[in-house]
Design a protein around this motif. Structure first.
Motif, PDB file in Angstrom:
ATOM      1  N   ILE A  45       0.876  -1.176   0.000  1.00  0.00           N
ATOM      2  CA  ILE A  45       0.000   0.000   0.000  1.00  0.00           C
ATOM      3  C   ILE A  45       0.910   1.221   0.000  1.00  0.00           C
ATOM      4  O   ILE A  45       1.804   1.342   0.833  1.00  0.00           O
ATOM      5  N   THR A  46       0.700   2.123  -0.953  1.00  0.00           N
ATOM      6  CA  THR A  46       1.523   3.330  -1.080  1.00  0.00           C
ATOM      7  C   THR A  46       0.684   4.561  -0.787  1.00  0.00           C
ATOM      8  O   THR A  46      -0.403   4.721  -1.359  1.00  0.00           O
ATOM      9  N   VAL A  47       1.159   5.411   0.093  1.00  0.00           N
ATOM     10  CA  VAL A  47       0.416   6.622   0.463  1.00  0.00           C
ATOM     11  C   VAL A  47       1.364   7.817   0.498  1.00  0.00           C
ATOM     12  O   VAL A  47       2.587   7.670   0.609  1.00  0.00           O
ATOM     13  N   ILE A  48       0.764   8.988   0.411  1.00  0.00           N
ATOM     14  CA  ILE A  48       1.488  10.251   0.568  1.00  0.00           C
ATOM     15  C   ILE A  48       1.031  10.897   1.865  1.00  0.00           C
ATOM     16  O   ILE A  48      -0.173  11.060   2.095  1.00  0.00           O
ATOM     17  N   LYS A 105      -3.315   7.018   7.181  1.00  0.00           N
ATOM     18  CA  LYS A 105      -4.056   6.731   5.960  1.00  0.00           C
ATOM     19  C   LYS A 105      -3.863   5.286   5.514  1.00  0.00           C
ATOM     20  O   LYS A 105      -4.805   4.641   5.038  1.00  0.00           O
ATOM     21  N   ALA A 106      -2.614   4.800   5.644  1.00  0.00           N
ATOM     22  CA  ALA A 106      -2.364   3.415   5.248  1.00  0.00           C
ATOM     23  C   ALA A 106      -3.201   2.450   6.082  1.00  0.00           C
ATOM     24  O   ALA A 106      -3.755   1.470   5.561  1.00  0.00           O
ATOM     25  N   SER A 109      -4.264  -6.604   6.596  1.00  0.00           N
ATOM     26  CA  SER A 109      -3.492  -6.083   7.733  1.00  0.00           C
ATOM     27  C   SER A 109      -2.262  -5.345   7.215  1.00  0.00           C
ATOM     28  O   SER A 109      -1.603  -5.792   6.271  1.00  0.00           O
ATOM     29  N   LEU A 110      -1.992  -4.222   7.864  1.00  0.00           N
ATOM     30  CA  LEU A 110      -0.845  -3.427   7.451  1.00  0.00           C
ATOM     31  C   LEU A 110       0.443  -4.032   7.995  1.00  0.00           C
ATOM     32  O   LEU A 110       0.540  -4.377   9.170  1.00  0.00           O
ATOM     33  N   GLY A 111       1.440  -4.154   7.113  1.00  0.00           N
ATOM     34  CA  GLY A 111       2.719  -4.717   7.512  1.00  0.00           C
ATOM     35  C   GLY A 111       3.761  -3.645   7.781  1.00  0.00           C
ATOM     36  O   GLY A 111       3.435  -2.499   8.109  1.00  0.00           O
ATOM     37  N   GLU A 112       5.016  -4.016   7.624  1.00  0.00           N
ATOM     38  CA  GLU A 112       6.131  -3.115   7.918  1.00  0.00           C
ATOM     39  C   GLU A 112       6.313  -2.075   6.804  1.00  0.00           C
ATOM     40  O   GLU A 112       5.830  -2.248   5.684  1.00  0.00           O
ATOM     41  N   VAL A 143       5.289   6.866   1.497  1.00  0.00           N
ATOM     42  CA  VAL A 143       5.624   5.693   2.303  1.00  0.00           C
ATOM     43  C   VAL A 143       4.975   4.456   1.679  1.00  0.00           C
ATOM     44  O   VAL A 143       3.785   4.483   1.355  1.00  0.00           O
ATOM     45  N   ILE A 144       5.758   3.418   1.518  1.00  0.00           N
ATOM     46  CA  ILE A 144       5.251   2.153   1.011  1.00  0.00           C
ATOM     47  C   ILE A 144       5.230   1.155   2.164  1.00  0.00           C
ATOM     48  O   ILE A 144       6.254   0.900   2.809  1.00  0.00           O
ATOM     49  N   PHE A 145       4.036   0.626   2.438  1.00  0.00           N
ATOM     50  CA  PHE A 145       3.846  -0.373   3.480  1.00  0.00           C
ATOM     51  C   PHE A 145       3.594  -1.731   2.833  1.00  0.00           C
ATOM     52  O   PHE A 145       2.896  -1.831   1.819  1.00  0.00           O
ATOM     53  N   ALA A 146       4.138  -2.762   3.429  1.00  0.00           N
ATOM     54  CA  ALA A 146       3.810  -4.107   2.991  1.00  0.00           C
ATOM     55  C   ALA A 146       2.440  -4.501   3.552  1.00  0.00           C
ATOM     56  O   ALA A 146       2.025  -4.031   4.602  1.00  0.00           O
TER      57      ALA A 146
END
Length: 241
Positions: free
Chosen positions: A33-36, A176-177, A187-190, A235-238
């Motif tokens: 998941i990529t957010v600004i 936001k992520a 589920s949001l990862g690292e 930010v890119i979250f796994a």
């Protein structure tokens, strides 16, 4: 210096649950998941940069330049007398231009000479005591400053305010992520990657353009307000398995 709570910008670009060419250790495509995230932090200014000078015209170039130089020298001496350090004063521009007639050529087609010359000398001054600003503008006007190119408030050390904005931007990106992850049922990862966006940066008041009046009997009123620093991060979250 007191900092206000960071203010979140709502102008964002989001790519949800997209696959990007980042490979996990096992060789599988990593879902992300990529957010600004953006944030502004405001603080009272503690410095001002003003640009002012003198403009004079005369029949000859030498006389125009001499009048302008005399006025600027008096301005610099007055600023030194007010306690402004020489390192905070710098010549910003020096111009000498002819003043032409309405008609550039006579009846025979010959080019007409200029009717005079105009000299313009500007000085950029950094004031580290904002309490002096109104009084400085008043006194340099008395010494011959007749042109004011503008001013801008700022921070002597913007680092702490900028760092606070960076932290706020990362926090907003995570918020936001988490929102998108919950909405997508994952589920949001690292954190995989954090990149500071180039559109972040410092803020301040715009530089107004105006002509100064001849003589004032009191210090010029100045509203200082606040200046802000902005940070923007991608930010890119796994996505957790």
């Amino acid at each position: 210096m007191s900092l206000k709570n960071w203010i979140i910008s709502t102008c964002v670009v989001v790519f949800t649950s997209s696959a990007v060419p980042l490979l996990a250790e096992q060789g599988a495509v990593l879902r992300t998941i990529t957010v600004i995230g953006e944030a502004d932090v405001s603080a009272p200014p503690d410095k001002a940069v003003i640009t002012l000078g003198a403009r004079h015209s005369a029949a000859s170039a030498a006389d125009a330049l001499a009048k302008t130089s005399e006025a600027v020298e008096a301005i610099l001496l007055r600023m030194k007398a007010l306690g402004i350090d020489s390192k905070d004063m710098q010549t910003a521009s020096l111009n000498l231009n002819p003043l032409w007639r309405e008609r550039s050529r006579d009846d025979d087609g010959a080019t007409l000479p200029p009717v005079g010359f105009e000299a313009y000398n500007t000085v950029s001054v950094t004031l580290r005591d904002l309490g002096m600003l109104g009084d400085v503008l008043d006194q340099v006007t008395r010494e011959g400053a007749n042109s004011f190119s503008g001013f801008q408030f700022g921070l002597i050390d913007p680092g702490p305010v900028q760092d606070a904005a960076r932290k706020g931007a990362v926090s907003e990106a995570r918020r936001k992520a988490e929102l998108y992850a919950a909405a997508a049922g994952v589920s949001l990862g690292e954190v995989v990657l954090i990149t500071e966006e180039l559109n972040g940066g410092g803020g301040g008041f715009p530089s107004p353009m105006m002509e100064m009046s001849s003589v004032r009997s009191s210090p010029v009123p100045i509203a200082q307000g606040e200046v802000s620093q902005r940070a923007s991060v991608k930010v890119i979250f796994a996505i957790a398995e």
